[in-house]
Design a protein around this motif. Structure first.
Motif, PDB file in Angstrom:
ATOM      1  N   GLY A 149       5.126  -7.844 -11.278  1.00 53.14           N
ATOM      2  CA  GLY A 149       5.066  -8.304  -9.944  1.00 53.14           C
ATOM      3  C   GLY A 149       4.529  -9.697  -9.965  1.00 53.14           C
ATOM      4  N   PHE A 150       3.433  -9.989 -10.772  1.00 53.88           N
ATOM      5  CA  PHE A 150       3.508 -11.510 -10.918  1.00 53.88           C
ATOM      6  C   PHE A 150       4.508 -12.419 -11.342  1.00 53.88           C
ATOM      7  CE2 PHE A 150      -1.003  -9.635 -12.174  1.00 53.88           C
ATOM      8  CZ  PHE A 150      -1.377  -9.851 -10.700  1.00 53.88           C
ATOM      9  N   VAL A 177       0.465  -4.781  -4.452  1.00 57.02           N
ATOM     10  CA  VAL A 177      -0.084  -3.649  -4.795  1.00 57.02           C
ATOM     11  C   VAL A 177      -0.503  -3.364  -6.078  1.00 57.02           C
ATOM     12  CG1 VAL A 177       0.177  -1.238  -4.291  1.00 57.02           C
ATOM     13  CG2 VAL A 177       1.204  -2.790  -2.529  1.00 57.02           C
ATOM     14  N   SER A 178      -1.622  -2.952  -6.299  1.00 58.19           N
ATOM     15  CA  SER A 178      -2.335  -2.837  -7.611  1.00 58.19           C
ATOM     16  C   SER A 178      -2.950  -1.410  -7.799  1.00 58.19           C
ATOM     17  CB  SER A 178      -3.017  -3.903  -7.898  1.00 58.19           C
ATOM     18  OG  SER A 178      -3.790  -3.774  -9.503  1.00 58.19           O
ATOM     19  N   ALA A 179      -3.020  -0.803  -8.828  1.00 52.21           N
ATOM     20  CA  ALA A 179      -3.880   0.272  -9.097  1.00 52.21           C
ATOM     21  C   ALA A 179      -4.897  -0.181 -10.238  1.00 52.21           C
ATOM     22  CB  ALA A 179      -2.945   1.510  -9.439  1.00 52.21           C
ATOM     23  N   ALA A 180      -5.150  -1.250 -10.448  1.00 47.53           N
ATOM     24  CA  ALA A 180      -6.018  -1.691 -11.550  1.00 47.53           C
ATOM     25  C   ALA A 180      -7.216  -1.907 -11.035  1.00 47.53           C
ATOM     26  CB  ALA A 180      -5.362  -2.850 -12.252  1.00 47.53           C
ATOM     27  N   HIS A 218      -4.902  -2.009  -2.805  1.00 45.23           N
ATOM     28  CA  HIS A 218      -5.275  -1.592  -3.691  1.00 45.23           C
ATOM     29  C   HIS A 218      -4.967   0.146  -3.481  1.00 45.23           C
ATOM     30  CE1 HIS A 218      -7.471  -4.835  -5.621  1.00 45.23           C
ATOM     31  NE2 HIS A 218      -7.744  -5.284  -4.267  1.00 45.23           N
ATOM     32  N   LYS A 219      -4.546   0.614  -4.516  1.00 46.34           N
ATOM     33  CA  LYS A 219      -4.065   2.204  -4.641  1.00 46.34           C
ATOM     34  C   LYS A 219      -5.485   2.786  -4.753  1.00 46.34           C
ATOM     35  CE  LYS A 219       0.372   1.675  -6.300  1.00 46.34           C
ATOM     36  NZ  LYS A 219       1.246   1.839  -7.337  1.00 46.34           N
ATOM     37  N   PRO A 220      -5.733   3.925  -3.977  1.00 49.66           N
ATOM     38  CA  PRO A 220      -4.812   4.489  -3.119  1.00 49.66           C
ATOM     39  C   PRO A 220      -4.972   3.802  -1.660  1.00 49.66           C
ATOM     40  CG  PRO A 220      -6.799   5.701  -3.188  1.00 49.66           C
ATOM     41  CD  PRO A 220      -6.961   4.777  -4.226  1.00 49.66           C
TER      42      PRO A 220
END
Length: 402
Positions: A65-66, A86-89, A109-111
């Protein structure tokens, strides 16, 4: 506001289930959601559409994405599209910094928080619509400015024309007043003189010879008045497009010869001479009255500005047209004056001549042009002037008579 305009949203994620879930959150009737499973697919869509915002998953195989965001910021068409990552990190600071450096305007951020997603999308869609509305307003203002400038130019041109018309009217009235006064003063003086002779019962003042002289003087003054009136009427007809042209077949040489004979008294009074050089006959289909008017104007001007020099008139044919030339050897006309003497109220100034309305050559040009011909002048200061009238010999479609 452009609330009825559909806003296009781009979501990019390598997992189809994530795309479907995000689409379900943000989709509405006034929005179109485009989905891409990779950065390459996203770039293709970005080149085809104008998006209100893009939601990019950070962690994607291949181009992440970056990297996609950096490409978007380097392209003119896509550099201003708001980007939300959107990131899950987790919420590591270095990830956020890298995102903002790549051009992000926000992070999710996920969720995903359903309320937060909807609110952020609503904000960016509203900003997009406001931007579009402002752009349209600016374009409308620019169109209005251009229209106002064009209108202002037209108004200025109209104002200049009106001012010119007022000046011409004032000049015309001044010239008419001066020119009409001259023959009228002559008639008034003659009338007062005769009244004085009658009061004194001086019958000798009314002998046959003196009566002839009186009648001749009266006739010249009246003809002068009639000519002024006819010139004014012709100007009115020209302006309204009603200058009458009634063609008939006649001999141009015969017409000019008759005029030369009729001008004999004026030639003698001007202490000049007038000669005619003509072919046997030059016949054509023209308005005899109007052509006589043109040649009379040229002869009058030659006598007026000829400084008592000989005047030569020539009638001949060449190149399929009839020509009448009137040459004098008087004061001549400068190059600048040659460009304006065929305009209304323009006259060559000279101290020793009696000026007219400055309409003769203008009317003459209008008449000749209505016949499909032309009129011009050749002259140098101190060397006299040659006026040339060219008329087509072949019959042409002339304007209908008024």
């Amino acid at each position: 506001m452009l609330s009825n305009v559909q806003a296009k949203l781009l979501i990019v994620d390598d997992l189809p289930e994530n795309l479907l879930a995000l689409e379900a959150l943000i989709k509405r009737e006034d929005r179109l959601v485009y989905k891409a499973l990779s950065a390459d697919e996203a770039l293709s869509l970005l080149l085809q559409h104008e998006f209100a915002m893009a939601i990019l998953d950070v962690q994607m195989p291949g181009m992440n994405g970056f990297e996609l965001a950096e490409l978007m910021r380097g392209t003119e068409k896509t550099k201003n599209i708001p980007i939300v990552f959107v990131s899950a990190a987790g919420r590591e600071l270095n990830y956020a910094f890298k995102g903002y450096e790549s051009g992000a305007v926000d992070f999710l951020h996920k969720p995903l928080d359903i309320h937060a997603v909807k609110s952020k999308v609503n904000v960016f869609v509203d900003l997009y619509r406001q931007s579009k509305a402002m752009k349209q307003q600016v374009e409308a203002l620019e169109r209005s400015r251009r229209e106002q400038e064009a209108l202002l130019k037209k108004l200025q041109a109209t104002q200049n024309e009106l001012e010119q018309a007022v000046r011409m009217r004032d000049d015309f009235m001044s010239i008419v007043a001066h020119e009409v006064r001259t023959p009228l003063n002559g008639l008034i003086l003659e009338t007062q003189l005769r009244k004085m002779h009658l009061a004194r019962e001086n019958a000798a003042a009314f002998s046959l010879d003196k009566m002839h002289a009186m009648v001749d003087r009266d006739e010249r003054q009246i003809k002068s008045l009639i000519r002024l009136i006819e010139d004014m009427l012709d100007i009115s007809r020209i302006r309204t497009g009603k200058l009458s042209i009634r063609p008939s077949r006649f001999d141009l040489v015969q017409l000019v010869r008759g005029l030369v004979e009729n001008f004999a008294p004026q030639v003698e009074a001007a202490q000049s001479s007038l000669s005619l050089h003509a072919e046997q006959a030059v016949e054509g289909n023209w308005d005899e009255f109007r052509i006589e008017q043109v040649v009379s104007n040229l002869l009058t001007n030659a006598l007026r500005y000829g400084a008592k020099s000989p005047i030569e008139v020539r009638v001949y044919t060449t190149c399929g047209e009839a020509r009448v030339e009137v040459r004098d050897h008087g004061i001549g006309i400068s190059e600048d004056n040659q460009k304006r003497i065929f305009q209304q109220f323009e006259r060559v100034s000279a101290n020793h001549v009696v000026s007219g309305l400055g309409l003769g050559l203008f009317i003459s040009e209008q008449i000749v042009t209505a016949h499909g011909g032309s009129i011009g002048v050749e002259s140098r200061i101190g060397e006299g002037a040659l006026f040339r009238v060219c008329l087509p010999l072949a019959d042409i479609d002339l304007p209908a008579s008024a």
